[in-house]
Design an enzyme around this catalytic site. Sequence first.
Site, PDB file in Angstrom:
ATOM      1  CG  ASP A 248       4.809  -5.597  10.292  1.00 32.95           C
ATOM      2  OD1 ASP A 248       5.851  -5.875  10.924  1.00 32.95           O
ATOM      3  OD2 ASP A 248       4.067  -6.461   9.777  1.00 32.95           O
TER       4      ASP A 248
ATOM      5  CB  SER B 246       6.686  -6.175   7.681  1.00 33.75           C
ATOM      6  OG  SER B 246       5.984  -4.957   7.707  1.00 33.75           O
TER       7      SER B 246
ATOM      8  NE  ARG C 161      -2.019  -0.780   3.564  1.00 31.98           N
ATOM      9  CZ  ARG C 161      -2.346  -0.012   4.582  1.00 31.98           C
ATOM     10  NH1 ARG C 161      -3.498   0.627   4.602  1.00 31.98           N
ATOM     11  NH2 ARG C 161      -1.533   0.116   5.610  1.00 31.98           N
TER      12      ARG C 161
HETATM   13 MG    MG Z   1       0.225  -6.116   8.026  1.00 36.08          MG
END
Ligand code: MG
Length: 919
Positions: free
Chosen positions: A636, A582, A521
């Site tokens: 994250d 992440s 995103r």
């Molecule tokens: Mg996630």
Amino acid sequence: CPQVQRALLALTPPLETLKVVKGRMLQAMRKGLSRQTHAQASVRMLPTYICSTPNGTEKGDYLVVELCQSHVRTLWVTLLGDGNQSPQVMHEIFIMPADITQGKGETLFDFIAQCVHQFLSVLGNPQRRLPLGFVFPFSCRQTGLDKAELISWAKGFSCSDVEGQDVVQLLQSAINKQELHHVDVIALMNDTVGTMMTCSMGGKPCEVALIMDKGTNACFMAEAHQVEMAEESSGRMCVNTEWGCFGDDGTLSDIMTPYDQRVDQESSNPGQKRFEKLVGSLYLGEIVRHALTALAVEKALFVGSNITVLRSKDVLKTQQVLEIIDKEEGTAKARKVLMALGLQPSEQDCSRVQQICRAVVSRAAALSAAGLAAILSHMRQSRELKQLVVNVGVDGELYRSHARFGEIVQSVTGLLAPECTVTLVPSVDSTGQGAAIVMAVAVRLAAQRREVDQLLAPLRLSRTDLQRVQALMRREMELGLGRETNANASVRMLPTYVCGTPDGTERGEFLALDLGGTNFRVLVVHVERDGIRMASEIYVIPTTIMQGTGEALFNHIVECIMDFQLKQDLMEQVLPLGFTFSFPCQQLGLDKAVLLTWTKGFNASDCVGQDVVQLLRDAAQRKQHFGLKVVAVVNDTVGTMMSCGYDDPKCEIGLIVGTGTNACYMEEMRNVGTVEGDQGRMCINMEWGAFGDNGCLDDIFTIFDQLVDEKTINAGKQRFEKLISGMYLGEIVRHILLSLVEKQVLFCGKPCPKLQTRDIFKTKFLSTIEMVMPPPSRGMGTVIGMVVLMVPLVWGSDGLALRQVRAILQELELQASFEDSMLVREVCQTVSLRAAQLCAAGLAAVVEKMRENRGLAQLAVTVGVDGTLYKMHPRFSQHLQQTLKDLAPNCSVTFLQSEDGSGKGAALVAAVACRGAEP
Ligand code: MG
Ligand code: ADP
């Protein structure tokens, strides 16, 4: 003739009345099921501890002894595993001495045991262990299949010292006295239950039985949690309604005619068994006799005859009544019967007598139908079905005597329970075989249970196991923090260079990227005085790119950013960018992060060992995009902690349970051996997914975990993660299911080709399958509010969830029986419980370390959590919190779900960084 008309009218309840009877029966049933009202209930709804109907695989030899009105019957039943199509039965009947039913209990049971002894002698005394089922047609309070206290004698029995005793034990002792130590009484059952079990012959189970004999009774498979008198709370259990007593509390008084009143008064048990006295064949002749007497007195019948004969009890037999209602020969039969009584019936008398007989018999059938409709509606409601399709086993002389009887039952049931489709299945020699089948099912279930428990045992962790995991995690944490030991620790404890959580003064506009999960995103985040606003766009990263070259991956990322900026009209601005990345990184500064290894299905080449910020900058260069200003790389977990920290300053831990699992927390700088400096705290990205990669958790891994691990692109790595996170739980379940099929305890052992496919069992299925309302708390609701309260609380049930299990399994081309669905759910529960508990053990190590770091007796801390598994699974968070409380009793831990932690968090890290940068 008005008098006859009146009598017929009184004996013919209209549909409206039958509806009322059905409603009252339903109410009485509910009263019997509820723990609070059970004691006063007229319909006792006795639990039978029969929790399954046969599936046709039952086999073996079973001994049955049946106590009947005037004899004892012994049977030897051999089931062949052929769907119970052709059980082999040998039986013998022993007439009881006349006075035995009134004598000492011991004498009765000794007699029964002698019958068994004789029967076995004839069969050549087989010496292997023999399971025996006891058919005992009296009301018992059962607490197990083989534990049953006699409530009270009936049907002319009144032996001393039996009421209140466990009749199974009485029989077993008597059998032991006969030196039959190899015979085990393993089940006691009512005759009604036997009928239900024998009628389950073909493919479809029979889940209701209706006895229309001298007496009447019914049983059905109820949702176990609604049977509050039994402790079972999942699955189903057969309930013996004992509905003959329906109306004993007066609820039927407006239905009863004066004839019924008289029958009752003249019976041996006035006021009792009101429903039975309207329906049972023992009474139909008597009802007709009283009706005829009344009409004769009113001179509407037998004018000129001496009717004194009609005043003596039982002169008119039910058998005769049933013959009189016959269409062709009925009136002739009536004449014969009446003449035999010394009456001189006219032609008209005979046809009027026939009408009365018909009314009485039809009423019995219609009332049975009303009761049956109540049972069916109850079943439909509690299974939350729109339409219930069900087989009803029927037995009893009344049913068999006349086809018309069954027709009425069928059609009236259809009118009273139109949302139920009923097939009446007449039973053949029910009880004996039924008893054998009950035992066979019990034996099969016990064997299956042993298999299942054995298979699942390694996945069920004890408190000690969890404490050990906690201690190991603590040890690995220390190793990861130590300068010398870091290289060999499975938990990397990576410094993040994030040294503070937000203080609320952060302001500005930021770009954020979120890479490392299911979606990639791009976001724009406005951090303002009155809160945070964001806009974002999701971009797909195809597997070919995820596992292609690093260059292609980062090119793709930059293209997405450019597309986003174009759409958001941000091309002209240079906004500070926070990059949520992440994957495990060795961070050398807030904006410098060297990728240590890919996880979660990513495997792009030429990235490991590189600074991902540089890779991003290089790609921007290649794409001629000069407006990127990366100020922070954030894991994250850190983003999640930061975004929750914005709302709750106590939030000093971040946790992810999504595709993968990981955690971070604020550690004292003095403990971080891998970064210079001793002042303050730094957020440590634990990378706990790799916990166990050094073998320290090997004894917790099961064969199923090995199978899952072997097929991943990073076999042997991220071992802790593979026990916990969304990418793997479905797979673990799938392997267990395959194993259960192989062991023949699931789907009847039929092969399931589709279940062989990797990843076909999604982790979200676990959520759906476990989505059950909490078991109703026993004893909720007051008596006044009972009916109202019980509907939403008790009647929301397993039904819906189990139907969802079935729907999911159907998609996998699996035909699941009720038991299959229950078992699949148990597997899901076991796997998700273990995941939550392991996650708790990890967290326990973290919070305990923080508490000790700070020298506190009690630590209050908040965990910011993100991840679809945590958020969507109906039980995960509850189990996690419970276990954590247990493992770290000195920490009070609050869980705060982050809303879009990755996006918001990255912006906040950037904001905190910019705050520091601007003097
Ligand atoms: Mg996630
Ligand atoms: P990520 O961790 O990749 O950022 P998510 O937090 O959305 O992404 O987690 C995605 C994972 O969640 C998937 O691997 C999937 O297995 C699991 N998942 C998706 N829906 C559900 C659900 N309803 N219940 C439990 N797990 C789910």
